[in-house]
Enzyme design. Structure first.
Site, PDB file in Angstrom:
ATOM      1  N   ASN A  95       3.345  94.800   1.240  1.00 36.29           N
ATOM      2  CA  ASN A  95       2.760  93.847   2.159  1.00 36.29           C
ATOM      3  C   ASN A  95       3.076  94.301   3.588  1.00 36.29           C
ATOM      4  OD1 ASN A  95       2.648  91.445   3.900  1.00 36.29           O
ATOM      5  ND2 ASN A  95       2.223  90.346   2.007  1.00 36.29           N
ATOM      6  N   GLU A  97      -0.820  94.568  -3.034  1.00 34.78           N
ATOM      7  CA  GLU A  97      -1.772  95.088  -4.012  1.00 34.78           C
ATOM      8  C   GLU A  97      -2.929  95.813  -3.325  1.00 34.78           C
ATOM      9  OE1 GLU A  97       0.147  91.365  -5.768  1.00 34.78           O
ATOM     10  OE2 GLU A  97      -0.580  92.020  -3.812  1.00 34.78           O
ATOM     11  N   ASP A 142       2.192  83.518   5.078  1.00 33.17           N
ATOM     12  CA  ASP A 142       1.695  84.533   4.152  1.00 33.17           C
ATOM     13  C   ASP A 142       0.891  83.918   3.017  1.00 33.17           C
ATOM     14  OD1 ASP A 142       1.743  87.438   3.362  1.00 33.17           O
ATOM     15  OD2 ASP A 142       2.570  86.544   1.547  1.00 33.17           O
ATOM     16  N   HIS A 171      -2.165  92.878   1.991  1.00 31.97           N
ATOM     17  CA  HIS A 171      -1.203  92.500   0.957  1.00 31.97           C
ATOM     18  C   HIS A 171      -0.771  93.745   0.186  1.00 31.97           C
ATOM     19  CE1 HIS A 171      -2.306  87.969   0.652  1.00 31.97           C
ATOM     20  NE2 HIS A 171      -2.462  88.403   1.885  1.00 31.97           N
TER      21      HIS A 171
END
Length: 143
Positions: A37, A50, A138, A48
């Protein structure tokens, strides 16, 4: 595989960011890309863990046989990425501190494994306790 994602989470924390790490692997364990992140570091709300790992992996012809490994249950945004590109499996470090879209992914044909890893949970719990405002920003709960 989780150790690589954990290393990425630790790197993000050391940079002053949110300690979530991820990595994308082939089904037989070959690392395609890794990331963490970087929302705080890059000022990019879409960066992010991923997404960072997915981008680092570069273009693949087919994602069905890939495995996304993440230290934390993927949020709806990252769960959407998994579904959009038909990533076949997700390995989740923990979902104690945040239960994102992993159940929805499983309901829609993605193989999901939740490890309930204490290292992941301890790192996120400590971060949330120390930086509640940043954490709420977030996950989209900032006032």
């Amino acid at each position: 595989m989780l150790d690589i994602a954990l290393d990425e989470a630790r790197a993000g924390l050391a940079e002053g960011g949110i300690p979530i790490g991820a990595a994308l692997f082939t089904a037989d364990g070959v690392l395609l890309g890794r990331g963490h992140n970087r929302r705080v570091q890059q000022g990019d709300p879409s960066l992010h863990a991923e997404v960072d790992a997915f981008r680092a992996a570069g273009r693949q012809r087919d994602y069905r046989s890939t495995v996304m490994v993440t230290t934390l249950s993927p949020c709806w945004y990252c769960s959407g990425l998994v579904r959009q590109f038909n990533i076949g499996a997700v390995l989740v470090g923990e979902c104690r501190t945040f239960s994102g879209g992993h159940e929805w992914l499983a309901e829609n044909g993605v193989t999901v494994t939740v490890l309930d890893d204490g290292r992941c949970a301890a790192m996120m719990s400590a971060f949330i306790a120390e930086h509640p405002d940043l954490w709420h920003e977030d996950i989209g709960l900032a006032p």
